[in-house]
Design a protein around this motif. Structure first.
Motif, short mmCIF file in Angstrom:
data_model
loop_
_atom_site.label_atom_id
_atom_site.label_comp_id
_atom_site.label_asym_id
_atom_site.label_seq_id
_atom_site.Cartn_x
_atom_site.Cartn_y
_atom_site.Cartn_z
N VAL A 121 -63.66 -47.44 -31.71
CA VAL A 121 -64.42 -46.47 -32.50
C VAL A 121 -63.48 -45.88 -33.54
O VAL A 121 -62.43 -45.33 -33.19
CB VAL A 121 -65.01 -45.36 -31.60
CG1 VAL A 121 -65.77 -44.33 -32.44
CG2 VAL A 121 -65.93 -45.96 -30.54
N CYS A 126 -62.57 -47.29 -26.37
CA CYS A 126 -63.40 -46.54 -25.42
C CYS A 126 -63.94 -47.49 -24.34
O CYS A 126 -64.84 -48.30 -24.61
CB CYS A 126 -64.57 -45.89 -26.16
SG CYS A 126 -64.02 -44.76 -27.47
N GLU A 165 -74.56 -47.48 -29.14
CA GLU A 165 -74.16 -47.47 -30.55
C GLU A 165 -74.69 -46.22 -31.25
O GLU A 165 -73.96 -45.54 -31.98
CB GLU A 165 -74.65 -48.74 -31.28
CG GLU A 165 -74.15 -48.80 -32.72
CD GLU A 165 -74.63 -50.03 -33.50
OE1 GLU A 165 -75.41 -50.83 -32.94
OE2 GLU A 165 -74.21 -50.16 -34.66
N LEU A 194 -72.78 -43.09 -30.07
CA LEU A 194 -71.44 -43.00 -30.67
C LEU A 194 -71.54 -42.57 -32.14
O LEU A 194 -70.75 -41.76 -32.61
CB LEU A 194 -70.71 -44.34 -30.55
CG LEU A 194 -70.30 -44.72 -29.12
CD1 LEU A 194 -69.82 -46.18 -29.07
CD2 LEU A 194 -69.21 -43.80 -28.57
N VAL A 217 -67.05 -39.37 -35.99
CA VAL A 217 -67.06 -40.82 -35.83
C VAL A 217 -67.49 -41.45 -37.15
O VAL A 217 -68.52 -41.07 -37.71
CB VAL A 217 -68.02 -41.25 -34.71
CG1 VAL A 217 -68.33 -42.76 -34.79
CG2 VAL A 217 -67.44 -40.90 -33.35
N SER A 248 -68.62 -47.28 -34.87
CA SER A 248 -68.21 -47.91 -33.62
C SER A 248 -68.17 -49.42 -33.82
O SER A 248 -68.78 -49.96 -34.74
CB SER A 248 -69.19 -47.56 -32.49
OG SER A 248 -70.22 -48.51 -32.42
#
Lengths: 239, 239, 239, 239
Positions: free
Chosen positions: B139, B183, B195, B198, B204, B207
């Protein structure tokens, strides 16, 4: 007093009021922008006057510079992964406390800090309050992805424009090295859903929609020489 | 032939086979990593041998450097917002063509290019194929957010580790200036949902889970001196 | 004890010795790399054992992470523009205390911190000491300029190679988002002049040559279970 | 015609004139800013009207975007390490063709491209020409080093101010992710020496002083409905 002066005065009043919520021993997220800056200055004064211990976690180069100038000890989210309080401005707040941020291109770090905070004070002047969100949504994207993200935004019914710098030729670059796309959707029917949709576009770092934090949020609205605490509706009004 | 030699040979065979899919006039996304590189070299040879016109859109500094070395004209996604084909490797592919990428820290741009492509060729050796995904998911996160993202990953049932550099002290830095969190979730029950989860964590960027592109994806698997086209299951097997 | 073990032991001894130079109330620059890390760990222990107040200014994401883990309060150069002491490793030190750094890709921030320090402790094992510098010089460059800088390095008699990542495909990216060119010049006749020449190449951020700080530098050399303070020559030996 | 209109007209005239110097088959460095943009637009027109083949190497996100919009094929310095021509603006030019650039925060890449070019056309309106340079010098620095660089600039007799953004809160961030310090030195007595001094400060990427390229530079000055070629003095006038 001109409208602009009144606006500045509203920001000052509400910023100072928010700084009054800071308590001895707190780790405080420090938002970016003019209203948050009034809070930063006042926190610095309180540290000196009241000899309270406060650590500030800035959300931008700007708020780090201003916190240092104000005499606040600056730390990192890695030092304080849980914050007691964040004080931050907003570009628009709706009746259910969904928020648009990012006019200052700092919303990615602001969202990280909001996320890490037990309580969030949103400090705005009255012009920022609306029944429903309708401002363009700033979206931070890696430069590589700008064209592709703009196409996705179009498919979502929006119109994306790369934000241009003023004392810098070409696109505004964020503190993280990225572009801002200002994405106009008109009135936003379902902010939560739009936030998720924007997050899943490849190359998007963070949108300026904050829809997850209403429950821990207090909205303080300055205007007419005082401020008031906004009451949250269960839901935004239907049209 | 040792196992490692066999592995390299599998990558070479499948990379060359994928390059055979490129046609005159195409704009092609160029993946990153050792298998994609075999394709890049072969595309360069075909440009010279067959005098075809091909433009490559690299997904990293590495693939840009290698494309130039191979004699492929390099362009940007802004020049070619729609690509005919992308050739890229993967770290793991499941039976429904969900993919984990990011072992080379290039998955953000790889996802942008995959997203922009009409057709995606995933080129892997046989060790990358699994019924269900179970590798750690890379990620990409802004450094500011690393601590907070790791906490969120924990709440999602995962274990996040900052990837460390080898010829650079401290964290690996991506071409976009960010960190990689590897992760580990064990076997991933619902890749699509993971997905999305994340993507919505503040800080973030992207990912390494690719769950949206199975329908336009062809998976070519090298091994034992040849390659085969993987047949896609409607769904991953239940346990 | 193997050679590698002996080497680690030398680093540990000299790192611990350097940490002994830290005094209550100091702001200390924290170098990057394995030797500096032994000092960081020991400073953390001393803070707890002796209840001294020490602030550390890290030179990288790595040293920030390690300082936090060691219990050292982390600050920024903007907080402490003047540092009492910096403890840092080196890749090579000559008889006149010219230094090559940058094996860990952290030399830009290390040079900033060295520059801001009243006193610099360079901590090395005995393999890093040489009469004259002859290691390749790491040079941090913006990616845009890599080709051009390599040509300039060639005109200066050097041979520049882009440093490749190991757990990242393609070039190593520094904490500042740049490339490292490792530039081999053979034995460096005039380090000071070379440092200036490298600095003036467009697109160069910082070279790993440190020739300005000999007068405030103490070089501590670990080996054979102890360490010694290196005596500085007025000049490097002529060939 | 107002003064501002006259100024724009001067920029347009000289930008178009510079575009006339481009020839079929050239690789051309494309400067950043309003005057360079007039050249970019005109080069695009000439490509269509005269069917000449021209490749442009942009010096910023801005000039890349504008070149694409103008229909110029965009490439990278890595593709064309030697350029036939660069067309770029300037903030101030002295009688010996020393130049200050960086008002648009793009001078690092502009210097790389100037360095790579056989010939440089500097296109300015008449307000940019001065006997001696006296504008503040923009210096691009890594954010980590800003405080330290400002102190060094002070020791060199200058006054450094971090450039603030307008549609972005806090410091302007360059396309390379850095800050701009605008450094006022008054009249600059020895530009070449100052350029070297600025380059050697730790954390400085590039100063906006260009003193190395006078011999390959043509300065085209627009004004009063036409333009003229500036004659270069051997030296700047003494005071």
């Amino acid at each position: 007093m001109t409208s602009k002066q009144a606006n500045l005065e509203a920001k000052r009043i509400v910023g100072i009021a928010a700084a009054g919520e800071v308590e001895d021993g707190m780790a405080v997220g420090l938002g970016t922008g003019s209203t948050a800056n009034y809070a930063i200055i006042r926190i610095g004064e309180r540290i000196r006057e009241e000899e309270i211990a406060v650590v500030g976690v800035p959300t931008s180069y700007q708020s780090a510079i201003r916190a240092r100038a104000a005499g606040i000890r600056v730390a990192d989210l890695a030092d304080y992964p849980e914050l007691d309080l964040t004080i931050d401005g907003a570009d628009q707040v709706d009746a259910a406390f969904n928020v648009i941020k990012g006019g200052g291109a700092a919303h990615t770090r602001e969202k990280c800090v909001a996320d890490a905070s037990t309580r969030i004070l949103i400090v705005v002047d009255v012009t920022k309050v609306a029944d429903r969100l309708h401002m363009p949504v700033p979206v931070e994207v890696v430069p590589y992805a700008a064209t592709g993200v703009a196409r996705h935004v179009g498919r979502l019914g929006g119109d994306a424009v790369i934000r241009e710098g003023v004392k810098k030729d070409g696109p505004v670059i964020t503190d993280n090295g990225n572009f801002i796309l200002d994405c106009a959707f008109g009135t936003i029917e379902d902010p939560e859903n739009l936030e998720t949709s924007l997050n899943t576009i490849p190359g998007v770092l963070t949108s300026g929609l904050f829809t997850e934090y209403a429950e821990k949020m207090t909205v303080m609205v300055g205007g007419d020489g005082s401020y008031r605490i906004l009451t949250r509706s269960d839901r935004v009004p239907s049209r």
